[in-house]
Design an enzyme around this catalytic site. Structure first.
Site, PDB file in Angstrom:
ATOM      1  N   ALA A  37     -11.915  14.524  16.770  1.00  0.00           N
ATOM      2  CA  ALA A  37     -12.471  15.854  16.520  1.00  0.00           C
ATOM      3  C   ALA A  37     -13.989  15.773  16.573  1.00  0.00           C
ATOM      4  O   ALA A  37     -14.585  14.844  16.028  1.00  0.00           O
ATOM      5  CB  ALA A  37     -12.017  16.378  15.162  1.00  0.00           C
TER       6      ALA A  37
ATOM      7  N   ASN B  98     -22.842  19.984   3.764  1.00  0.00           N
ATOM      8  CA  ASN B  98     -21.859  19.759   2.702  1.00  0.00           C
ATOM      9  C   ASN B  98     -20.466  20.274   3.054  1.00  0.00           C
ATOM     10  O   ASN B  98     -19.467  19.626   2.736  1.00  0.00           O
ATOM     11  CB  ASN B  98     -22.343  20.406   1.403  1.00  0.00           C
ATOM     12  CG  ASN B  98     -23.601  19.749   0.877  1.00  0.00           C
ATOM     13  OD1 ASN B  98     -23.799  18.551   1.052  1.00  0.00           O
ATOM     14  ND2 ASN B  98     -24.471  20.524   0.245  1.00  0.00           N
TER      15      ASN B  98
ATOM     16  N   ARG C 208     -19.095  17.823   5.885  1.00  0.00           N
ATOM     17  CA  ARG C 208     -18.659  16.514   5.374  1.00  0.00           C
ATOM     18  C   ARG C 208     -17.591  16.661   4.288  1.00  0.00           C
ATOM     19  O   ARG C 208     -16.629  15.892   4.240  1.00  0.00           O
ATOM     20  CB  ARG C 208     -19.855  15.747   4.796  1.00  0.00           C
ATOM     21  CG  ARG C 208     -20.948  15.437   5.779  1.00  0.00           C
ATOM     22  CD  ARG C 208     -21.915  14.389   5.253  1.00  0.00           C
ATOM     23  NE  ARG C 208     -22.380  14.630   3.888  1.00  0.00           N
ATOM     24  CZ  ARG C 208     -23.372  15.445   3.546  1.00  0.00           C
ATOM     25  NH1 ARG C 208     -24.022  16.124   4.489  1.00  0.00           N
ATOM     26  NH2 ARG C 208     -23.740  15.585   2.278  1.00  0.00           N
ATOM     27  N   GLY C 209     -17.775  17.651   3.405  1.00  0.00           N
ATOM     28  CA  GLY C 209     -16.946  17.708   2.208  1.00  0.00           C
ATOM     29  C   GLY C 209     -15.675  18.513   2.322  1.00  0.00           C
ATOM     30  O   GLY C 209     -14.778  18.368   1.494  1.00  0.00           O
TER      31      GLY C 209
ATOM     32  N   LYS D  47     -10.341  37.216   1.541  1.00  0.00           N
ATOM     33  CA  LYS D  47     -11.226  36.146   1.084  1.00  0.00           C
ATOM     34  C   LYS D  47     -12.676  36.612   1.043  1.00  0.00           C
ATOM     35  O   LYS D  47     -13.379  36.470   0.041  1.00  0.00           O
ATOM     36  CB  LYS D  47     -11.072  34.937   2.006  1.00  0.00           C
ATOM     37  CG  LYS D  47     -11.857  33.700   1.554  1.00  0.00           C
ATOM     38  CD  LYS D  47     -13.220  33.617   2.183  1.00  0.00           C
ATOM     39  CE  LYS D  47     -14.025  32.487   1.570  1.00  0.00           C
ATOM     40  NZ  LYS D  47     -15.347  32.320   2.200  1.00  0.00           N
TER      41      LYS D  47
END
Length: 388
Positions: free
Chosen positions: A5, A12, A15-16, A213
């Protein structure tokens, strides 16, 4: 050959959240960014830690099997990686999509793999993949457009996970809430089938999920931030401990809930449970969620399809009176000249240099004929007079 991918955005969320999901699904992740310090750190360290925070405590996950490329200096390498990838994702901010589209378009155009590339934008915006798709088409040779969909498929998504203010010196490590939701439409993948990514919720119709959302999590979060900022609160938790602010947040979400229930056929009871869970999540004292961080980029948050004007305009079009959302807009308009937030300085400038009518259209995209326009105009005029 293993799964690969390419993810644009080494921040953040990248990565998170996205990076964690891709890693846990067995993908090698190639991070792409223009920030030298981020790319250098990712290439220097073979792992980083994601700490999931909940009221029960913390859980740590170690992320490995990644590489990083600086697209500012090595764009040809990025294009080559895309040409052999299974998935391309991004978490760069809606305003940056036009800049990442050219290398994605070139990578798609040079693909020789039989299976199309899956392109999924992970942004806090409705139809972000559609937006990216449009930019990719603009950067694709017209003669190649008819065969584009044999090389790539494009699916919109809705992401929901709070990333609080990070500790100083945390480096690549990310603290993030344990709760997550990543919903992706599956229809664009057709007979080929969607990519195998753990814990994604694949749906036929994304709109109810993304509007629920955006108009609940993002509206509630931003409302708490702007009221909290005006009241001198440090964190969202502090803001929601104030009964007056909590009441305003609930009132704004009561209005957005009316739209969600009417438009998407979600039951009032289910939506009420969803709202309650959101208030609990953003009130979490373990998330050091600074109001300035949540409120940043007010121009985007006040724009036509975003968390305030988006639901308020639809409610007005349906003949409903909108009060709490307009009060939240007033608070957002006061988010001016905040350190380290360029848009808050631009907001101040727009309000100072334009008439109330021109500022209203410039900020929200609403025309004078729209039923919500006069309500927003009142708020803009009021804030202009208060800040002179």
């Amino acid at each position: 050959m293993g799964k690969k991918a390419v993810h644009f955005g080494g921040g953040n969320i990248g990565r998170g959240f996205v990076g964690e999901f891709l890693h846990e699904s067995g993908y090698e992740v190639v991070f792409v960014d223009v920030m030298d310090n981020v790319i250098d750190a990712l290439n220097k360290h073979s792992s980083y830690t994601v700490t999931e925070i909940s009221e029960e405590g913390e859980q740590q996950k170690v992320i490995t099997n990644y590489r990083a490329i600086n697209s500012k200096h090595n764009l040809d390498d990025v294009i080559k990686e895309i040409s052999t990838a299974d998935v391309v994702t991004c978490a760069v901010g809606p305003n940056i999509l036009k800049f990442i589209a050219p290398p994605i378009a070139k990578g798609i155009d040079t693909r020789t793999l039989s299976k199309p590339l899956a392109v999924i934008a992970c942004e806090n915006a409705i139809g972000a993949t559609d937006t990216l798709h449009g930019f990719i088409k603009e950067n694709t040779d017209e003669a190649r457009l008819p065969s584009l969909y044999s090389r790539a498929q494009f699916a919109n998504s809705a992401i929901d996970r709070i990333v609080p203010t990070q500790d100083l010196g945390s480096g690549l490590n990310v603290k993030i809430e344990k709760f997550y939701e990543w919903v992706v439409e599956k229809t664009p993948f057709g007979d080929v089938g969607h990519p195998d990514i753990k814990d994604i919720h694949w749906v036929d119709n994304l709109e109810p999920y993304i509007e629920r959302k955006l108009f609940t999590v993002n509206t509630g979060h931003a409302t708490a931030a702007y009221y909290g900022y005006s009241a001198g609160k440090k964190t969202i938790h502090d803001a929601l401990r104030d009964d007056r602010i909590r009441k305003e947040v609930n009132a704004a979400l009561a209005e957005t809930s009316r739209l969600i229930v009417e438009k998407h056929g979600i039951s009032p009871e289910e939506q009420a449970r969803y709202v309650s869970s959101i208030i609990t999540r953003i009130s979490n004292p373990h998330l050091e969620d600074i109001v300035q961080r949540v409120g940043r980029a007010p121009l985007r948050k006040l724009s036509r399809k975003e968390r305030f004007i988006g639901p308020a305009s639809q409610l007005a079009e349906r003949g409903h009176t909108v009060t709490a959302l307009m009060d939240a807009v007033e608070q957002a308009l006061k988010f001016q000249n905040v350190p380290d937030d360029e848009e808050s300085f631009e907001l101040f400038k727009i309000l100072k240099e334009n008439s109330a009518a021109d500022a209203t259209t410039k900020l929200t995209g609403l025309e004078k004929e729209h039923p919500l326009y006069s309500r927003v105009l009142e708020k803009v005029d009021k804030v202009q007079k208060e800040t002179k």
